[in-house]
Design a protein around this motif. Structure first.
Motif, short mmCIF file in Angstrom:
data_model
loop_
_atom_site.label_atom_id
_atom_site.label_comp_id
_atom_site.label_asym_id
_atom_site.label_seq_id
_atom_site.Cartn_x
_atom_site.Cartn_y
_atom_site.Cartn_z
N VAL A 80 -17.80 9.46 4.06
CA VAL A 80 -16.95 10.47 4.39
C VAL A 80 -15.47 9.79 4.66
CG1 VAL A 80 -16.55 12.22 6.18
CG2 VAL A 80 -18.98 11.65 5.70
N ARG A 81 -14.64 10.66 4.14
CA ARG A 81 -13.21 10.13 4.12
C ARG A 81 -12.54 9.51 5.59
NH1 ARG A 81 -8.37 13.57 4.21
NH2 ARG A 81 -6.58 12.35 3.42
N GLU A 82 -12.94 10.39 6.50
CA GLU A 82 -12.82 9.76 8.01
C GLU A 82 -13.39 8.52 8.21
OE1 GLU A 82 -12.48 11.04 12.61
OE2 GLU A 82 -13.35 12.46 11.09
N ARG A 83 -14.45 8.49 7.79
CA ARG A 83 -15.41 6.98 8.30
C ARG A 83 -14.63 5.96 7.31
NH1 ARG A 83 -21.06 8.64 7.44
NH2 ARG A 83 -20.44 10.25 8.51
N MET A 84 -14.41 6.24 6.15
CA MET A 84 -13.77 5.49 5.16
C MET A 84 -12.62 4.92 5.80
SD MET A 84 -14.63 6.56 1.39
CE MET A 84 -13.97 5.08 0.60
N PHE A 85 -11.65 5.91 6.29
CA PHE A 85 -10.25 5.43 6.88
C PHE A 85 -10.53 4.30 8.03
CE2 PHE A 85 -7.22 6.28 10.13
CZ PHE A 85 -6.06 5.76 9.55
N LYS A 86 -11.63 4.64 8.83
CA LYS A 86 -11.79 3.90 9.97
C LYS A 86 -12.43 2.54 9.49
CE LYS A 86 -12.69 7.42 13.59
NZ LYS A 86 -14.01 8.16 14.13
N ASN A 87 -13.25 2.41 8.62
CA ASN A 87 -13.65 1.22 8.07
C ASN A 87 -12.50 0.64 7.45
OD1 ASN A 87 -16.35 1.58 8.54
ND2 ASN A 87 -16.84 2.64 6.56
N PHE A 88 -11.54 1.05 6.76
CA PHE A 88 -10.46 0.49 6.07
C PHE A 88 -9.52 -0.22 7.14
CE2 PHE A 88 -5.86 1.04 4.32
CZ PHE A 88 -6.08 0.15 3.74
N MET A 89 -9.39 0.58 8.41
CA MET A 89 -8.45 0.10 9.46
C MET A 89 -9.32 -0.88 10.36
SD MET A 89 -5.74 1.66 8.49
CE MET A 89 -4.68 1.65 10.11
N GLN A 90 -10.38 -0.92 10.38
CA GLN A 90 -11.22 -1.82 11.41
C GLN A 90 -10.87 -3.16 11.56
OE1 GLN A 90 -15.17 -1.27 11.05
NE2 GLN A 90 -15.49 -2.50 9.38
N TRP A 91 -10.57 -3.87 10.22
CA TRP A 91 -10.09 -5.23 9.99
C TRP A 91 -9.04 -5.70 10.66
CZ3 TRP A 91 -6.73 -7.51 7.20
CH2 TRP A 91 -5.97 -6.52 6.02
N ILE A 92 -8.12 -4.78 10.89
CA ILE A 92 -6.61 -5.02 11.55
C ILE A 92 -6.92 -5.86 12.71
CG2 ILE A 92 -4.61 -4.29 12.38
CD1 ILE A 92 -5.01 -2.02 10.36
N ALA A 93 -6.35 -7.17 12.73
CA ALA A 93 -6.59 -8.09 14.09
C ALA A 93 -5.06 -8.47 14.41
CB ALA A 93 -7.33 -9.18 13.75
N THR A 94 -4.07 -8.55 13.48
CA THR A 94 -2.90 -9.05 13.90
C THR A 94 -1.70 -8.10 13.41
OG1 THR A 94 -2.56 -10.32 11.86
CG2 THR A 94 -3.70 -11.33 13.58
N PRO A 95 -0.53 -8.37 13.96
CA PRO A 95 0.65 -7.56 13.44
C PRO A 95 0.67 -7.69 11.80
CG PRO A 95 1.13 -8.65 15.56
CD PRO A 95 -0.20 -9.19 15.08
N GLU A 96 0.45 -8.94 11.42
CA GLU A 96 0.71 -9.34 10.02
C GLU A 96 -0.46 -8.24 9.14
OE1 GLU A 96 0.25 -11.77 12.36
OE2 GLU A 96 2.48 -12.22 12.44
N ASP A 97 -1.60 -8.30 9.76
CA ASP A 97 -2.51 -7.52 9.19
C ASP A 97 -2.11 -5.98 8.90
OD1 ASP A 97 -4.24 -9.44 8.86
OD2 ASP A 97 -5.56 -9.16 10.49
N MET A 98 -1.47 -5.41 10.06
CA MET A 98 -1.02 -3.98 10.08
C MET A 98 0.19 -4.09 9.21
SD MET A 98 -1.60 -1.29 11.26
CE MET A 98 -1.04 0.37 11.14
N LEU A 99 1.05 -4.93 8.94
CA LEU A 99 2.28 -4.81 7.94
C LEU A 99 1.57 -4.72 6.53
CD1 LEU A 99 4.81 -7.25 9.22
CD2 LEU A 99 5.10 -4.95 8.77
N ARG A 100 0.57 -5.52 6.19
CA ARG A 100 -0.08 -5.36 5.02
C ARG A 100 -0.67 -3.87 4.77
NH1 ARG A 100 -4.41 -9.76 4.32
NH2 ARG A 100 -4.22 -9.07 2.35
N VAL A 101 -1.22 -3.50 5.77
CA VAL A 101 -1.95 -2.21 5.51
C VAL A 101 -0.76 -1.00 5.35
CG1 VAL A 101 -3.03 -0.36 6.81
CG2 VAL A 101 -4.04 -2.54 6.77
N ILE A 102 0.16 -1.24 6.06
CA ILE A 102 1.34 -0.29 6.04
C ILE A 102 1.91 -0.49 4.58
CG2 ILE A 102 3.80 0.36 6.63
CD1 ILE A 102 2.70 -0.29 9.60
N GLY A 103 2.18 -1.80 4.25
CA GLY A 103 2.58 -2.05 2.65
C GLY A 103 1.96 -1.38 1.68
N VAL A 104 0.59 -1.32 1.81
CA VAL A 104 -0.48 -0.79 0.82
C VAL A 104 -0.35 0.97 0.79
CG1 VAL A 104 -2.90 -0.48 0.21
CG2 VAL A 104 -1.87 -2.46 0.68
#
Length: 153
Positions: A80-104
């Motif tokens: 399900v799209r919402e669950r996939m979004f949560k799975n995609f975001m769950q590995w973010i642990a640092t500000p650098e990880d978040m910057l990479r996600v925002i970049g994508v």
């Protein structure tokens, strides 16, 4: 034309206006573009303000989420799209990880906006529609920066 006919005509016109307003609201036409809400956590903020195409101008499909995760060397099953979004975001642990996600996210938004521009050129009568989507995408990218600043700095 007598008064009864005039009243019927007026009623039909008002009903037509009502339907037009409802139709405009379906695609977000009645929403304020800068009407972003504040959220207690970044996951809900992004899901609520970036994932709905009516707000961001871009639809992120399940396959898009999967490809975005693969760009970050992550993987998860289609779901399900919402669950996939949560799975995609769950590995973010640092500000650098978040910057990479925002970049994508921004990269995919740019790719889709490039497609919108091509469609606008090929089909000039649709330019207004695609320009509105591009403007929403630009505002959504700024919102991602705002989320990063609020939650990770």
């Amino acid at each position: 034309m007598d008064m009864k006919d005039l009243n019927e005509l007026r009623g039909e016109f008002e009903a037509m206006q009502q339907r037009a307003m409802q139709d405009a609201c379906v695609d977000g036409g009645c929403m304020e573009d800068d009407d972003y809400e504040d959220y207690p956590d970044y996951l809900r903020a992004i899901y609520s303000e970036i994932m709905p195409p009516v707000k961001s101008g871009v639809y992120f499909s399940r396959w898009d989420l999967k490809r975005m995760a693969e760009q970050l060397d992550e993987s998860f099953a289609l779901d399900v799209r919402e669950r996939m979004f949560k799975n995609f975001m769950q590995w973010i642990a640092t500000p650098e990880d978040m910057l990479r996600v925002i970049g994508v996210f921004k990269e995919l938004m740019d790719l889709k906006c490039d497609e919108y521009r091509k469609y606008s050129e090929r089909y000039p009568s649709s330019k207004e529609i695609f320009d509105a989507k591009i403007q929403k995408a630009e505002k959504a990218k700024k919102y991602l920066d705002k989320v990063y600043t609020e939650f990770f700095t």
